[in-house]
Design a protein around this motif. Sequence first.
Motif, PDB file in Angstrom:
ATOM      1  N   TRP A   1      43.921 -29.785 -41.368  1.00 20.40           N
ATOM      2  CA  TRP A   1      44.584 -28.528 -41.734  1.00 20.40           C
ATOM      3  C   TRP A   1      44.187 -27.398 -40.787  1.00 20.40           C
ATOM      4  N   LEU A   2      42.906 -27.385 -40.383  1.00 23.71           N
ATOM      5  CA  LEU A   2      42.478 -26.368 -39.404  1.00 23.71           C
ATOM      6  C   LEU A   2      43.248 -26.556 -38.088  1.00 23.71           C
TER       7      LEU A   2
ATOM      8  N   LEU B   1      52.300 -12.588 -33.301  1.00 23.42           N
ATOM      9  CA  LEU B   1      52.491 -13.104 -31.941  1.00 23.42           C
ATOM     10  C   LEU B   1      53.920 -12.842 -31.465  1.00 23.42           C
TER      11      LEU B   1
ATOM     12  N   LEU C   1      46.162 -27.992 -37.808  1.00 25.96           N
ATOM     13  CA  LEU C   1      47.574 -27.626 -38.019  1.00 25.96           C
ATOM     14  C   LEU C   1      47.767 -26.111 -38.003  1.00 25.96           C
ATOM     15  N   SER C   2      46.749 -25.367 -38.496  1.00 22.36           N
ATOM     16  CA  SER C   2      46.908 -23.907 -38.473  1.00 22.36           C
ATOM     17  C   SER C   2      46.929 -23.394 -37.032  1.00 22.36           C
TER      18      SER C   2
ATOM     19  N   TRP D   1      42.530 -23.282 -51.740  1.00 18.91           N
ATOM     20  CA  TRP D   1      42.103 -23.292 -50.331  1.00 18.91           C
ATOM     21  C   TRP D   1      43.303 -23.266 -49.398  1.00 18.91           C
TER      22      TRP D   1
ATOM     23  N   ILE E   1      50.411 -24.256 -35.771  1.00 24.12           N
ATOM     24  CA  ILE E   1      51.442 -23.312 -36.243  1.00 24.12           C
ATOM     25  C   ILE E   1      51.538 -22.165 -35.242  1.00 24.12           C
ATOM     26  N   MET E   2      50.370 -21.661 -34.808  1.00 26.58           N
ATOM     27  CA  MET E   2      50.380 -20.537 -33.865  1.00 26.58           C
ATOM     28  C   MET E   2      50.898 -20.971 -32.499  1.00 26.58           C
TER      29      MET E   2
ATOM     30  N   MET F   1      49.365 -14.566 -38.120  1.00 27.22           N
ATOM     31  CA  MET F   1      49.135 -14.518 -36.661  1.00 27.22           C
ATOM     32  C   MET F   1      50.410 -14.898 -35.910  1.00 27.22           C
ATOM     33  N   SER F   2      51.143 -15.883 -36.442  1.00 24.06           N
ATOM     34  CA  SER F   2      52.382 -16.315 -35.801  1.00 24.06           C
ATOM     35  C   SER F   2      53.379 -15.167 -35.750  1.00 24.06           C
TER      36      SER F   2
ATOM     37  N   LEU G   1      43.956 -21.381 -45.290  1.00 22.75           N
ATOM     38  CA  LEU G   1      44.304 -21.992 -44.009  1.00 22.75           C
ATOM     39  C   LEU G   1      45.715 -21.642 -43.532  1.00 22.75           C
ATOM     40  N   THR G   2      46.621 -21.419 -44.462  1.00 29.91           N
ATOM     41  CA  THR G   2      48.021 -21.226 -44.032  1.00 29.91           C
ATOM     42  C   THR G   2      48.397 -19.749 -43.843  1.00 29.91           C
TER      43      THR G   2
ATOM     44  N   LYS H   1      40.706 -34.232 -43.824  1.00 24.47           N
ATOM     45  CA  LYS H   1      41.877 -33.438 -44.229  1.00 24.47           C
ATOM     46  C   LYS H   1      41.658 -31.959 -43.897  1.00 24.47           C
TER      47      LYS H   1
ATOM     48  N   ALA I   1      47.240 -18.134 -40.459  1.00 21.94           N
ATOM     49  CA  ALA I   1      48.001 -18.722 -39.350  1.00 21.94           C
ATOM     50  C   ALA I   1      49.440 -18.194 -39.340  1.00 21.94           C
ATOM     51  N   ALA I   2      50.032 -18.085 -40.528  1.00 25.03           N
ATOM     52  CA  ALA I   2      51.407 -17.579 -40.610  1.00 25.03           C
ATOM     53  C   ALA I   2      51.465 -16.128 -40.160  1.00 25.03           C
TER      54      ALA I   2
END
Lengths: 358, 146
Positions: free
Chosen positions: A32-33, B101, A35-36, B86, A39-40, B97-98, B90-91, A28, B94-95
């Motif tokens: 998630w890694l 970008l 999926l991150s 956690w 996302i980008m 950076m998006s 992780l989110t 999992k 990434a959000a």
Amino acid sequence: MSQHHDDHHEHGHIQLEYQPALPIPNAKLCLWLFLSTEIMFFAGLIGAYIVLRFGAPTWPTPHDVHLSEPIGAFNTFVLICSSLSVVLSLEAAKANKTGLAKAWMCLTFVLGLSFLGVKAYEYKEKFAHGIYPAQPHGLLYDKPDVYYASALKVALEDEAKKYPVDSEDPVAKERREVLELLRNGLVQWNTRQATQATNPVEAQALIDSIAYTIQHPHEDHAELTRLQAEKTTLATQLDELSKAETPDPQELSLLKTRIATIDLLTADDAAILHHGVNHSYDWLDLPFVIPSGNMWASTYFLLTGFHALHVIVGLIVFAIALPATLGVGKANFIEAAGLYWHFVDLVWIFLFPILYLF
Amino acid sequence: MSPTEHAEPHHEADHAHDHEHGGTGKYWAVFLALCVLTGCSFLTYFEMWHNAIPVSVSRAFMMAVSCSKALLVMAFFMHLIWEANWKWVLTVPAAMMSLFLVCMLIPDIGYRTYHYSSERWNHTPQPIEPETHSAEGASAVPQPGH
């Protein structure tokens, strides 16, 4: 190394435990890694689409590029249903209801396939209308200019080769006549007039007229009025030229061809002019213009193509899971596969409005 | 994250939180909400909506609907609402950076026509409409070169 006190009373003693990672299964965490990064990845693609689109001087409407909003909405519904079914499959697996888990998983698989089927139909529609992500199959041009006129002339000449001059077949003869009129009376005539025009706006209007005659998304009644006025002027010129002592036969022929072309386009309440040549003759697929159409095609096929690839990967994962017994032992696997599938749904949630409704 | 959570063996911790939110009713409720929200964004397809609502408002509405749908999927279907802290690790990066970008694309790509020369504008696609056959029509888009 960090150690923590465990206060679980059922163990009856202090338990020291080494915690090497986040309190979730490794699969999992890795998902998630992944999926991150995804996302980008999709943020880059969707962001590129948005800045390209809103920075463009013009952009085709969904109708121009044969996009159907209800079909897009249906596909959104299909993916939402599949997201629900996969999460219900996970819940059933956790409760060790293996049959139910498998049934929900099967439904998810079928819904994923339906999504791909609808997407394939949409792609087929685009290809049938000459919209491809790249040359050489594409018939799409961004702008009516000399390059477009030249491509159109070549396409008409290539098409004419299919119908030999000495053919006795009346259909072939009629088609050849139409092709010659379009080449000489439309493309050649307008480009010649455009090169002679001193006003660049007028020259552009002549080339635009070629593109409009071949294919257009919206009717422009001014074009018919313009052609009727042109025909009156040309008829007068032809009359004067015929009365001359030594009429130029080439000039006479050009005028007659142009008048015949206008007659062809304006016959039957200007049916061909109103519907466009490409739509009037189903045997003919000529290059056409959709302003910014190539940029649209590139971004549409890139975004939906990458999304469809993700759907295919998800379906492969489900296909691997389906033969197994989907009980508690498989819950982590289903959860990981489900997380990935929800992400695929998430991407489509943004793709649907920006591609179909904006 | 509490020390208790750290001390839990992986699978025990996972299964412990799984059972905290048992029942599938909430998933059906989220599914219904997602269908209703999709219906809302599809309203923009109809002529009646186009006549009544400005395009910019319509687009903002669609993005708000999409963000709501995305939050529902992430919170409930992806179980983030029940996960420990956690999830932010992780989110959130990434959000961010998006967003960066997309922002980084704006000056070079989004504003590309701001720096077009007259020559470049001659090769730029324009809508094929009778009005744009005149110079006034072409100036509907900012053209610094002209």
